[in-house]
Write an enzyme that holds these catalytic residues in place. Structure first.
Site, short mmCIF file in Angstrom:
data_model
loop_
_atom_site.label_atom_id
_atom_site.label_comp_id
_atom_site.label_asym_id
_atom_site.label_seq_id
_atom_site.Cartn_x
_atom_site.Cartn_y
_atom_site.Cartn_z
N HIS A 110 9.51 16.69 51.08
CA HIS A 110 9.41 17.93 51.87
C HIS A 110 8.75 17.65 53.21
CE1 HIS A 110 5.01 19.27 50.94
NE2 HIS A 110 5.11 17.97 50.77
N CYS B 108 10.38 22.78 56.98
CA CYS B 108 10.70 22.57 55.57
C CYS B 108 12.15 22.90 55.22
CB CYS B 108 9.74 23.35 54.68
SG CYS B 108 9.85 25.16 54.81
N HIS C 146 7.98 28.31 51.62
CA HIS C 146 8.08 26.85 51.68
C HIS C 146 9.11 26.36 50.67
CE1 HIS C 146 6.75 22.90 52.93
NE2 HIS C 146 6.66 22.52 51.66
#
Length: 354
Positions: free
Chosen positions: A328, A268, A316
């Site tokens: 993402h 990520c 994240h």
């Protein structure tokens, strides 16, 4: 009477032959009713629990990935410092040798002049002018000797400091490598556990699991939008932000791989850091460091290119692309994709080019 009996017998025989020689029509075997498919051992409630377990495992893997990535950054930094210190140590040793040579030259000169520097010898002259010149040279010689000694001492002290710093950096480097190894072990354990859970499911159950995952994301996104969180959020991307968004969206479809930062796969924060690097902005490598170090802004002020940090541990990150969506790299087993910005628990928003 006999003729009638013969005729009757003949007709009977013809009919019998006709029946024997007539084509026989094939009779289809009766088709049994299909067996009812075996009911799934997992109810929707059970699958929902499995989904939550898998999500938790991957989130823990994500947090461990951040720890691994941060350790990798620190390892590179510490290795660079060690290289610099090693060069400083070599330069310092060479400097000390040069200073010792100069000091030796001064000592040899004094020896040749009977143990007195030239200025002292001239000071003993009967000529007043030579005497004054000698005094001045004596002072200069004394100052040069003092400066040489000071420089030599300082260089030796610097060399000791460089050596101590190098030793400390080696210890830090080894500690960081240990932390990196622990994080790697934890990542692999969490991913393996999640994959084991999924492997127990039949294909139709995995399909249902994927649908449950999407449904949960949709519910979260709908609730987020209904809250009015992005009402009035319509700012245009900055020039650098537009470049970052273009880079990130061009990676859609590439797989998530923990620790990866392109070009074939990303985790990520690998995706967001590389996207902003493409926009000529260097930002922290991990989502936790991005949250800690980058300027924070209100959701109502966000614009495409801003980074949305998720979960309480900042494990994240996704890039806002506008219209309530992010791009993402979700987790192992998934590809870089577009998703609702509110499909996960938002911690906050940061802006790399503020």
């Amino acid at each position: 009477m006999n003729r009638r009996h013969c005729a009757t017998a003949a007709i009977t025989l013809v009919c019998a032959l006709a029946l024997l020689t007539a084509p026989v029509q094939a009779m289809a075997a009766p088709v049994p009713d299909p067996a009812p498919s075996a009911p799934s051992p997992y109810s929707t409630t059970d699958l929902e629990k499995v989904r939550e377990q898998i999500e938790t495992l991957y989130r823990k893997a994500g947090a461990a990935t951040d720890a691994y990535n941060l350790a990798e950054v620190q390892t590179k930094k510490q290795s660079g410092e060690i290289v610099k210190l090693a060069k400083a140590i070599v330069d310092g040793q060479a400097r000390i040798e040069a200073l010792k040579d100069r000091a030796g030259a001064q000592a040899r000169e004094q020896y040749r002049n009977g143990g007195l520097p030239p200025g002292a010898q001239l000071a003993l002259s009967d000529d007043p002018k030579l005497f004054l010149d000698g005094i001045n040279q004596l002072r200069q010689s004394q100052q040069a000797s003092k400066s040489l000694l000071t420089e030599l001492n300082q260089t030796q002290e610097d060399l000791r400091t460089y050596t101590q710093d190098a030793s400390a950096n080696w210890e830090k480097l080894e500690d960081t490598r240990v932390e990196q190894a622990k994080a790697k072990k934890k990542i692999n354990a969490q991913i393996k556990a999640a994959e084991k859970l999924e492997s127990r499911l039949e294909k139709k159950e995995r399909d249902r699991l994927l649908q449950l995952e999407q449904d949960a994301a949709d519910r979260a996104q709908t609730a987020w939008l209904s809250s009015g969180a992005i009402t009035g959020v319509d700012s245009a991307a900055s020039g650098a932000g537009a470049v970052a968004v273009a880079f990130a969206t061009a990676q859609i479809g590439k797989p998530y791989v923990w620790g990866a930062e392109g070009p074939g796969s990303y985790d990520c924060s690998g995706l967001t850091s590389q996207a902003w690097l493409a926009a000529k902005r260097t930002i922290p490598r991990t989502s936790q460091e991005q949250w800690r170090l980058l300027p924070r802004i209100d959701i109502k002020d966000m614009r495409p290119g801003d980074l949305i940090i998720y979960h309480a541990d900042a494990s994240h990150v996704g890039m806002y692309v506008g219209d309530g969506a992010i791009v993402h790299s979700p987790r192992p087993g998934r590809n870089v994709t577009l998703a609702g910005a509110g499909s996960m628990k938002i911690l906050g928003v940061v802006r790399p080019d503020k």
